[in-house]
Design a protein around this motif. Structure first.
Motif, PDB file in Angstrom:
ATOM      1  N   ARG A  55      -6.019  51.070  79.627  1.00 51.88           N
ATOM      2  CA  ARG A  55      -6.353  52.263  80.472  1.00 51.88           C
ATOM      3  C   ARG A  55      -7.665  52.748  80.480  1.00 51.88           C
ATOM      4  N   GLU A  56      -8.458  52.643  79.195  1.00 51.67           N
ATOM      5  CA  GLU A  56      -9.759  53.205  79.008  1.00 51.67           C
ATOM      6  C   GLU A  56     -10.579  52.327  79.810  1.00 51.67           C
ATOM      7  N   LEU A  57     -10.214  50.965  79.656  1.00 53.68           N
ATOM      8  CA  LEU A  57     -11.247  49.963  80.351  1.00 53.68           C
ATOM      9  C   LEU A  57     -10.960  50.335  82.052  1.00 53.68           C
ATOM     10  N   TYR A  58      -9.718  50.436  82.430  1.00 55.98           N
ATOM     11  CA  TYR A  58      -9.537  50.928  83.927  1.00 55.98           C
ATOM     12  C   TYR A  58     -10.508  51.883  84.150  1.00 55.98           C
ATOM     13  N   VAL A  59     -10.524  52.987  83.538  1.00 59.40           N
ATOM     14  CA  VAL A  59     -11.224  54.225  83.728  1.00 59.40           C
ATOM     15  C   VAL A  59     -12.730  53.822  83.642  1.00 59.40           C
ATOM     16  N   GLN A  60     -13.326  52.901  82.734  1.00 60.27           N
ATOM     17  CA  GLN A  60     -14.659  52.343  82.605  1.00 60.27           C
ATOM     18  C   GLN A  60     -15.033  51.630  83.986  1.00 60.27           C
ATOM     19  N   ALA A  61     -13.969  50.875  84.534  1.00 64.21           N
ATOM     20  CA  ALA A  61     -14.186  50.265  85.917  1.00 64.21           C
ATOM     21  C   ALA A  61     -14.021  51.009  87.201  1.00 64.21           C
ATOM     22  N   GLY A  62     -13.686  52.355  86.835  1.00 65.24           N
ATOM     23  CA  GLY A  62     -13.828  53.360  88.073  1.00 65.24           C
ATOM     24  C   GLY A  62     -12.348  53.874  88.699  1.00 65.24           C
ATOM     25  N   ARG A  63     -11.310  53.524  87.792  1.00 64.88           N
ATOM     26  CA  ARG A  63     -10.076  53.801  88.326  1.00 64.88           C
ATOM     27  C   ARG A  63      -9.910  55.496  87.725  1.00 64.88           C
ATOM     28  N   PRO A  64      -9.121  56.264  88.624  1.00 60.59           N
ATOM     29  CA  PRO A  64      -8.356  55.695  89.788  1.00 60.59           C
ATOM     30  C   PRO A  64      -9.288  55.710  91.037  1.00 60.59           C
ATOM     31  N   ARG A  65      -8.995  54.902  92.207  1.00 59.27           N
ATOM     32  CA  ARG A  65      -9.911  54.840  93.230  1.00 59.27           C
ATOM     33  C   ARG A  65      -9.528  55.605  94.231  1.00 59.27           C
ATOM     34  N   PRO A  66     -10.238  56.143  95.187  1.00 57.18           N
ATOM     35  CA  PRO A  66      -9.762  56.902  96.270  1.00 57.18           C
ATOM     36  C   PRO A  66      -9.191  56.153  97.271  1.00 57.18           C
ATOM     37  N   LEU A  67      -8.270  57.196  98.060  1.00 59.06           N
ATOM     38  CA  LEU A  67      -7.694  56.859  99.339  1.00 59.06           C
ATOM     39  C   LEU A  67      -8.297  57.348 100.346  1.00 59.06           C
ATOM     40  N   ARG A  68      -8.786  56.882 101.515  1.00 54.89           N
ATOM     41  CA  ARG A  68      -9.740  57.439 102.371  1.00 54.89           C
ATOM     42  C   ARG A  68      -8.768  57.526 103.756  1.00 54.89           C
ATOM     43  N   ARG A  69      -9.070  58.608 104.527  1.00 47.82           N
ATOM     44  CA  ARG A  69      -8.787  58.674 105.920  1.00 47.82           C
ATOM     45  C   ARG A  69     -10.017  58.188 106.837  1.00 47.82           C
ATOM     46  N   ALA A  70      -9.559  57.104 107.724  1.00 55.51           N
ATOM     47  CA  ALA A  70     -10.721  56.863 108.576  1.00 55.51           C
ATOM     48  C   ALA A  70     -10.694  57.439 109.751  1.00 55.51           C
ATOM     49  N   ARG A  71     -11.263  58.720 109.847  1.00 56.32           N
ATOM     50  CA  ARG A  71     -11.217  59.821 111.149  1.00 56.32           C
ATOM     51  C   ARG A  71     -12.117  59.101 111.940  1.00 56.32           C
ATOM     52  N   ARG A  72     -13.187  58.681 111.552  1.00 62.37           N
ATOM     53  CA  ARG A  72     -14.297  58.276 112.383  1.00 62.37           C
ATOM     54  C   ARG A  72     -13.792  56.963 113.534  1.00 62.37           C
ATOM     55  N   LEU A  73     -13.138  56.090 112.596  1.00 65.17           N
ATOM     56  CA  LEU A  73     -12.549  54.740 113.243  1.00 65.17           C
ATOM     57  C   LEU A  73     -11.576  55.128 114.302  1.00 65.17           C
ATOM     58  N   GLU A  74     -10.696  56.356 113.777  1.00 67.15           N
ATOM     59  CA  GLU A  74      -9.510  56.710 114.427  1.00 67.15           C
ATOM     60  C   GLU A  74     -10.110  57.237 115.953  1.00 67.15           C
ATOM     61  N   LYS A  75     -11.010  57.883 115.902  1.00 64.74           N
ATOM     62  CA  LYS A  75     -11.941  58.669 117.067  1.00 64.74           C
ATOM     63  C   LYS A  75     -12.386  57.515 118.039  1.00 64.74           C
ATOM     64  N   PHE A  76     -12.974  56.479 117.098  1.00 63.53           N
ATOM     65  CA  PHE A  76     -13.544  55.450 118.177  1.00 63.53           C
ATOM     66  C   PHE A  76     -12.581  54.698 118.874  1.00 63.53           C
ATOM     67  N   LEU A  77     -11.606  54.376 118.124  1.00 58.80           N
ATOM     68  CA  LEU A  77     -10.368  53.790 118.915  1.00 58.80           C
ATOM     69  C   LEU A  77      -9.607  54.592 119.987  1.00 58.80           C
ATOM     70  N   LYS A  78      -9.803  55.862 119.785  1.00 58.66           N
ATOM     71  CA  LYS A  78      -8.840  56.872 120.583  1.00 58.66           C
ATOM     72  C   LYS A  78      -7.630  56.619 120.402  1.00 58.66           C
ATOM     73  N   THR A  79      -7.161  56.471 119.246  1.00 54.77           N
ATOM     74  CA  THR A  79      -5.634  56.417 118.607  1.00 54.77           C
ATOM     75  C   THR A  79      -5.236  57.540 118.236  1.00 54.77           C
ATOM     76  N   PRO A  80      -3.717  57.780 118.554  1.00 49.56           N
ATOM     77  CA  PRO A  80      -3.247  58.775 117.829  1.00 49.56           C
ATOM     78  C   PRO A  80      -2.698  58.570 116.452  1.00 49.56           C
ATOM     79  N   ALA A  81      -2.769  57.246 116.086  1.00 51.62           N
ATOM     80  CA  ALA A  81      -2.468  56.965 114.695  1.00 51.62           C
ATOM     81  C   ALA A  81      -3.326  57.509 113.653  1.00 51.62           C
ATOM     82  N   HIS A  82      -2.774  57.796 112.539  1.00 46.47           N
ATOM     83  CA  HIS A  82      -3.461  58.073 111.406  1.00 46.47           C
ATOM     84  C   HIS A  82      -3.914  57.043 110.513  1.00 46.47           C
ATOM     85  N   LEU A  83      -5.081  56.683 110.053  1.00 42.92           N
ATOM     86  CA  LEU A  83      -5.494  55.518 109.472  1.00 42.92           C
ATOM     87  C   LEU A  83      -5.765  55.852 107.895  1.00 42.92           C
ATOM     88  N   TYR A  84      -5.394  54.933 107.144  1.00 38.84           N
ATOM     89  CA  TYR A  84      -5.976  55.115 105.491  1.00 38.84           C
ATOM     90  C   TYR A  84      -6.327  54.015 104.990  1.00 38.84           C
TER      91      TYR A  84
END
Ligand SMILES: Cc1ncc(COP(=O)(O)O)c(C=O)c1O
Length: 431
Positions: free
Chosen positions: A70-99
């Motif tokens: 687990r320490e090695l996982y932390v050294q490698a940067g875990r936990p990793r973020p989950l992102r919401r792609a709001r700019r992609l959503e706007k570009f596609l003009k989709t009502p879907a929420h993209l993660y």
């Protein structure tokens, strides 16, 4: 401010991997010996890490991740973020929420580090001197070289020749970590020599590189063979991705309706989805799952569900999986990590039972790399060619939502970054 990033504190990193074998609706078909030749199971028990083999057949639902790992996982940067792609959503003009889940943030550029660290941790505990392996895209070879470097063990990599030849910078990175890299087929092994005798300019395949790695381990005392996908223990190590994502979706206040991953042998797809599929199987959640592939190697999309070898030379036991045939020729693509003949047995069973949908994209990769460019121009990050398949599939689903007006929550795993794959983008997008 609109939230686009869900980060977990370090102490929320999983303490256990999830082993879905305990929850499968049917027993997982076990590996089999072929009718002729020596025992493949006995052979594997000699060349593989004991702990990994034990995990391979375990039906324990939760397996503790050792604290040092687990320490090695932390050294490698875990936990990793989950992102919401709001700019992609706007570009596609989709009502879907993209993660999207950020496995591209690993030190070597992909999710492969999650199992590389685990395998090297156990190899070191078992007193091994070194490891050897195959690699296609080069991400697995780099991850294993990195993990070997941290544990002070030797690492030998057999790299599918046609990819080895164009990914010059990734090759240098592997060597900087101390990896010993050979283009496969090579003259280091009998399997390689035999193939080169018949076809001197053979482009190689993952199946051939696996055979070479297995033969090398057999002939080198103290060296164990590591596999970067397909096998049960590899998928289990990767479940840190999905386990983190479950917590992150709980924080976001919404839950995914559809989860998407690109699919080579199935390790990033499985790592991302299996903890969610486990909850679907128990009736605790509703969610669909979509595997994105290339028509170059549509194993889980168009293969046959049957017993087959996992390598070209037939050194492994027979595994029940969706397969194109262990000697199948697959046209080269820049998303080379998706070019493998067989799909992970666990995911093959789940596909056979109707829990996984698939989508395939043309061999010229144009629409897929266009999706990578749209993502880069909206969200700013460059996906690995393989990960672009997942993005393409998520964009296609988001566009369907635009037509139907559905506000679905879609999530994809960004399995890696593409900084060392620029040449492929340049070629396909004609830049
Ligand atoms: C970035 C990336 N994603 C996905 C894959 C496909 O492998 P898997 O299906 O095991 O995740 C690879 C394989 O090399 C890869 O490098």
């Amino acid at each position: 401010m609109e939230k686009t990033k869900i980060q977990l504190p370090i102490d929320e990193m999983p303490t256990k991997w999830y082993n879905i074998i305990a929850d499968l609706p049917e027993p997982l078909p076990t590996p089999k010996e072929p009718d002729t030749g020596p025992s493949r199971l006995e052979f594997l028990s000699k060349v593989m890490i004991k702990k990994c083999l034990e995990q391979e057949s375990s039906d324990q639902r939760w397996v503790a991740i050792p604290e040092e790992l687990r320490e090695l996982y932390v050294q490698a940067g875990r936990p990793r973020p989950l992102r919401r792609a709001r700019r992609l959503e706007k570009f596609l003009k989709t009502p879907a929420h993209l993660y999207w889940k950020r496995e591209d943030l690993s030190p070597t550029g992909s999710h492969k580090v999650n199992t590389a660290l685990a395998q090297l941790f156990y190899a070191s505990e078992e007193g091994k001197e070194g490891v050897c392996t195959e690699t296609g895209a080069g991400q697995w070879g780099t991850a294993l070289s990195y993990a070997s470097c941290l544990m002070n063990l030797k690492c030998v990599v057999f790299w599918v020749r046609n990819v080895h030849d164009w990914k010059v910078d990734r090759r240098t990175l592997m060597k900087m970590y101390g990896g010993e890299v050979h283009a496969s087929p090579s003259d280091m092994t009998e399997v390689g020599k035999e193939i080169l005798k018949e076809t001197p300019a053979h482009p190689g395949s993952l199946g051939i590189a696996i055979s070479e790695g297995l033969e090398y381990a057999e002939k080198h005392e103290g060296c164990v063979y590591c596999l970067g996908s397909v096998l049960n223990h590899v998928l289990m190590h990767q479940t840190v991705i999905g386990l983190e994502s479950i917590k992150q979706f709980n924080i976001s206040g919404e839950q995914p309706d559809l989860m998407i991953g690109c699919f080579g042998g199935g390790s990033n797809f499985g790592g991302f989805t299996l903890p969610f599929i486990g909850e679907v199987l128990k009736g605790k959640r509703k969610c669909e799952f979509l595997a994105a592939q290339s028509l170059s190697a549509p194993n889980i999309s168009r293969g046959k569900y049957r017993y087959d070898f996992a390598d070209h030379a037939g050194k492994t036991p027979l595994l029940k999986m969706y397969t194109l045939g262990h000697k199948a020729e697959m046209p080269p693509i820049f998303g080379d990590g998706l070019r493998y003949s067989g799909a992970a047995p666990i995911l093959s069973l789940l596909r056979n039972l109707g829990y996984i949908r698939t989508k395939t994209y043309p061999i010229n990769e144009k629409v897929v790399f266009e999706a990578a460019r749209v993502f880069l121009q909206t969200e700013g990050f460059l996906p690995a060619p393989e990960s672009s398949y997942a993005l393409r599939a998520m964009i296609d689903e988001a566009l369907k939502c635009k037509e139907t007006g559905e506000e679905k929550v879609l999530a994809c795993n960004l399995s890696g970054h593409g900084f060392l794959d620029i040449f492929g983008y340049k070629k396909v997008l004609d830049l």
